[in-house]
Design a protein around this motif. Structure first.
Motif, mmCIF file in Angstrom:
data_model
loop_
_atom_site.group_PDB
_atom_site.id
_atom_site.type_symbol
_atom_site.label_atom_id
_atom_site.label_comp_id
_atom_site.label_asym_id
_atom_site.label_seq_id
_atom_site.Cartn_x
_atom_site.Cartn_y
_atom_site.Cartn_z
ATOM 1 N N ARG A 95 0.838 -1.198 0.000
ATOM 2 C CA ARG A 95 0.000 0.000 0.000
ATOM 3 C C ARG A 95 0.878 1.256 0.000
ATOM 4 N NH1 ARG A 95 -4.266 -0.438 4.697
ATOM 5 N NH2 ARG A 95 -2.612 0.600 5.818
ATOM 6 N N GLY A 96 0.648 2.129 -0.964
ATOM 7 C CA GLY A 96 1.365 3.402 -0.954
ATOM 8 C C GLY A 96 2.739 3.352 -1.604
ATOM 9 N N ALA A 97 3.193 2.191 -2.074
ATOM 10 C CA ALA A 97 4.515 2.138 -2.725
ATOM 11 C C ALA A 97 4.449 2.932 -4.036
ATOM 12 C CB ALA A 97 4.905 0.692 -2.988
ATOM 13 N N GLN A 98 5.398 3.810 -4.244
ATOM 14 C CA GLN A 98 5.329 4.738 -5.380
ATOM 15 C C GLN A 98 6.385 4.467 -6.462
ATOM 16 O OE1 GLN A 98 3.103 7.603 -5.674
ATOM 17 N NE2 GLN A 98 2.040 6.411 -4.127
ATOM 18 N N GLN A 99 7.451 3.773 -6.084
ATOM 19 C CA GLN A 99 8.545 3.590 -7.039
ATOM 20 C C GLN A 99 8.187 2.534 -8.095
ATOM 21 O OE1 GLN A 99 8.724 3.852 -3.808
ATOM 22 N NE2 GLN A 99 10.607 4.824 -3.124
ATOM 23 N N PRO A 100 8.841 2.600 -9.259
ATOM 24 C CA PRO A 100 8.523 1.618 -10.307
ATOM 25 C C PRO A 100 9.021 0.206 -10.007
ATOM 26 C CG PRO A 100 10.226 3.156 -11.064
ATOM 27 C CD PRO A 100 9.735 3.672 -9.744
ATOM 28 N N VAL A 101 10.101 0.089 -9.204
ATOM 29 C CA VAL A 101 10.619 -1.252 -8.888
ATOM 30 C C VAL A 101 10.381 -1.532 -7.401
ATOM 31 C CG1 VAL A 101 12.667 -2.741 -8.847
ATOM 32 C CG2 VAL A 101 12.406 -1.039 -10.677
ATOM 33 N N TRP A 102 9.682 -2.633 -7.151
ATOM 34 C CA TRP A 102 9.433 -3.045 -5.767
ATOM 35 C C TRP A 102 10.315 -4.255 -5.455
ATOM 36 C CZ3 TRP A 102 3.332 -3.630 -5.491
ATOM 37 C CH2 TRP A 102 2.749 -2.377 -5.723
ATOM 38 N N ILE A 103 10.977 -4.175 -4.312
ATOM 39 C CA ILE A 103 11.751 -5.327 -3.844
ATOM 40 C C ILE A 103 11.078 -5.821 -2.571
ATOM 41 C CG2 ILE A 103 13.977 -6.099 -2.949
ATOM 42 C CD1 ILE A 103 15.279 -3.840 -4.463
ATOM 43 N N VAL A 104 10.531 -7.017 -2.619
ATOM 44 C CA VAL A 104 9.947 -7.614 -1.413
ATOM 45 C C VAL A 104 11.044 -8.491 -0.816
ATOM 46 C CG1 VAL A 104 8.126 -9.112 -0.513
ATOM 47 C CG2 VAL A 104 7.643 -7.543 -2.415
ATOM 48 N N SER A 105 11.489 -8.144 0.390
ATOM 49 C CA SER A 105 12.715 -8.785 0.890
ATOM 50 C C SER A 105 12.463 -10.066 1.672
ATOM 51 C CB SER A 105 13.492 -7.807 1.779
ATOM 52 O OG SER A 105 12.776 -7.589 2.978
ATOM 53 N N ASP A 106 11.195 -10.410 1.930
ATOM 54 C CA ASP A 106 10.963 -11.555 2.823
ATOM 55 C C ASP A 106 9.744 -12.395 2.441
ATOM 56 O OD1 ASP A 106 9.107 -9.622 3.489
ATOM 57 O OD2 ASP A 106 9.367 -9.808 5.656
ATOM 58 N N ALA A 107 9.708 -12.873 1.198
ATOM 59 C CA ALA A 107 8.649 -13.833 0.834
ATOM 60 C C ALA A 107 8.994 -15.156 1.522
ATOM 61 C CB ALA A 107 8.610 -14.014 -0.670
ATOM 62 N N ARG A 108 7.997 -15.795 2.098
ATOM 63 C CA ARG A 108 8.268 -17.021 2.849
ATOM 64 C C ARG A 108 7.388 -18.190 2.442
ATOM 65 N NH1 ARG A 108 10.971 -16.124 7.701
ATOM 66 N NH2 ARG A 108 11.428 -13.937 8.027
ATOM 67 N N ARG A 109 6.235 -17.859 1.856
ATOM 68 C CA ARG A 109 5.252 -18.916 1.638
ATOM 69 C C ARG A 109 4.761 -18.915 0.199
ATOM 70 N NH1 ARG A 109 5.051 -17.005 6.626
ATOM 71 N NH2 ARG A 109 4.789 -18.562 8.266
ATOM 72 N N CYS A 110 4.275 -20.091 -0.235
ATOM 73 C CA CYS A 110 3.724 -20.190 -1.591
ATOM 74 C C CYS A 110 2.608 -19.165 -1.773
ATOM 75 C CB CYS A 110 3.170 -21.579 -1.843
ATOM 76 S SG CYS A 110 4.457 -22.806 -1.851
ATOM 77 N N SER A 111 1.829 -18.937 -0.716
ATOM 78 C CA SER A 111 0.703 -17.992 -0.849
ATOM 79 C C SER A 111 1.217 -16.576 -1.125
ATOM 80 C CB SER A 111 -0.191 -18.027 0.395
ATOM 81 O OG SER A 111 0.511 -17.537 1.518
ATOM 82 N N ASP A 112 2.421 -16.235 -0.615
ATOM 83 C CA ASP A 112 2.996 -14.909 -0.897
ATOM 84 C C ASP A 112 3.326 -14.797 -2.393
ATOM 85 O OD1 ASP A 112 3.001 -14.433 1.871
ATOM 86 O OD2 ASP A 112 5.092 -15.063 2.117
ATOM 87 N N LEU A 113 3.995 -15.828 -2.924
ATOM 88 C CA LEU A 113 4.353 -15.798 -4.356
ATOM 89 C C LEU A 113 3.092 -15.756 -5.207
ATOM 90 C CD1 LEU A 113 7.324 -18.307 -4.864
ATOM 91 C CD2 LEU A 113 7.319 -16.026 -3.872
ATOM 92 N N LEU A 114 2.144 -16.596 -4.832
ATOM 93 C CA LEU A 114 0.916 -16.714 -5.618
ATOM 94 C C LEU A 114 0.159 -15.390 -5.672
ATOM 95 C CD1 LEU A 114 -0.209 -19.135 -7.058
ATOM 96 C CD2 LEU A 114 -1.737 -19.543 -5.113
ATOM 97 N N TRP A 115 0.135 -14.678 -4.545
ATOM 98 C CA TRP A 115 -0.594 -13.406 -4.519
ATOM 99 C C TRP A 115 0.015 -12.424 -5.523
ATOM 100 C CZ3 TRP A 115 0.185 -8.187 -3.536
ATOM 101 C CH2 TRP A 115 -0.992 -7.425 -3.435
ATOM 102 N N PHE A 116 1.341 -12.288 -5.492
ATOM 103 C CA PHE A 116 1.986 -11.341 -6.422
ATOM 104 C C PHE A 116 1.855 -11.832 -7.868
ATOM 105 C CE2 PHE A 116 3.973 -9.862 -2.513
ATOM 106 C CZ PHE A 116 3.962 -8.489 -2.708
ATOM 107 N N GLN A 117 2.021 -13.156 -8.058
ATOM 108 C CA GLN A 117 1.937 -13.684 -9.428
ATOM 109 C C GLN A 117 0.531 -13.531 -9.997
ATOM 110 O OE1 GLN A 117 3.535 -17.480 -8.396
ATOM 111 N NE2 GLN A 117 5.618 -16.968 -9.056
ATOM 112 N N THR A 118 -0.463 -13.523 -9.127
ATOM 113 C CA THR A 118 -1.845 -13.358 -9.583
ATOM 114 C C THR A 118 -2.174 -11.886 -9.813
ATOM 115 O OG1 THR A 118 -2.425 -15.299 -8.294
ATOM 116 C CG2 THR A 118 -4.247 -13.939 -9.027
#
Ligand code: ADP
Ligand code: DP6
Length: 205
Positions: A95-118
């Motif tokens: 929420r509120g991220a403004q930059q064009p490149v987002w780095i998520v530093s701590d994905a831990r679960r398949c559900s995290d990957l799936l949410w972004f991939q979806t």
């Protein structure tokens, strides 16, 4: 502030003390904070957990004994939340991220990957940071296994493991776009990150 559609999302995962923060900080330095931001899924998790349990949020953010004391219970609580709503922490963190490149530093679960991939199928890439147990040990890691916490009903028993549980092993079998080996005798990080930095610089504003 209006939400901004990211151009590239780099989802980092890796075991404790593999160097996720170190590597993502290096990428931020190379790309600059006007082009990229680091997002942590554990940020909103700790914030909400602190609020609901009367704890000190800033102490949970620090690399302290306080965080470690509460880690197993936070993991269990976070998993319960994700079961109700798998995107809960992802939505909050972005929420509120403004930059064009987002780095998520701590994905831990398949559900995290799936949410972004979806949500962002064309922008999402997965990066694994790895280091040997010896190197992680030199950085302060100690294996913490599952402890069974018994609840009144067997259905509610919690397996409050850390290093042998989903929080650390949930993405072990996944395929990654890049694997970074963060060891003293591996190629220099700047060399290993070359292709990621190149891709990211094509997506800068
Ligand atoms: N390539 C490296 N060179 C020097 N120190 C490192 C390197 N990678 C990690 N560290 C140090 O090891 C510790 C753990 O790294 P960190 O990035 O916090 O791991 P993680 O976020 O995966 O738990 C930190 O003190 C960090 O500064
Ligand atoms: C409950 C956690 O979110 C705690 C994460 O805290 P940090 O993100 O500070 O983690 P480390 O780098 O491993 O120390 C773990 C989870 O399973 O969600």
């Amino acid at each position: 502030m209006a939400p901004v559609e990211p151009k590239l999302i780099l989802l980092f995962s890796g075991k404790r003390k593999s160097g996720k923060d170190y590597v993502t900080d290096l990428i931020l330095k190379r790309l600059g904070s006007e082009n990229c931001c680091i997002l942590r899924l554990s940020g909103p998790l700790k914030q909400q957990y602190a609020q609901e349990h009367g704890l000190d949020y800033s102490e949970l953010l620090a690399a302290s004994g306080y965080k470690e004391t509460h880690r197993a219970a936070m993991i269990a609580w976070g998993e319960q939340r994700r079961r109700q709503d798998p995107g809960f922490f992802c939505r909050f963190a972005t929420r509120g991220a403004q930059q064009p490149v987002w780095i998520v530093s701590d994905a831990r679960r398949c559900s995290d990957l799936l949410w972004f991939q979806t949500e962002y199928p064309s922008q999402t890439r997965c990066v694994r940071v790895q280091a040997s147990e010896e190197t992680r040990g030199d950085r302060g890691w100690r294996f913490t296994a599952a402890l069974k916490t018994y609840a009144p009903s067997p259905k509610q028993h919690l397996s409050a493991g850390i290093d042998d549980a989903e929080s650390e092993c949930g993405l072990d079998g996944e395929e990654f776009d890049w694997i970074i080996t963060n060891e003293a005798d591996a190629p220099a990080l700047d060399k290993q990150l070359e292709n990621i930095l190149l891709l990211a610089s094509h997506h800068n504003s």
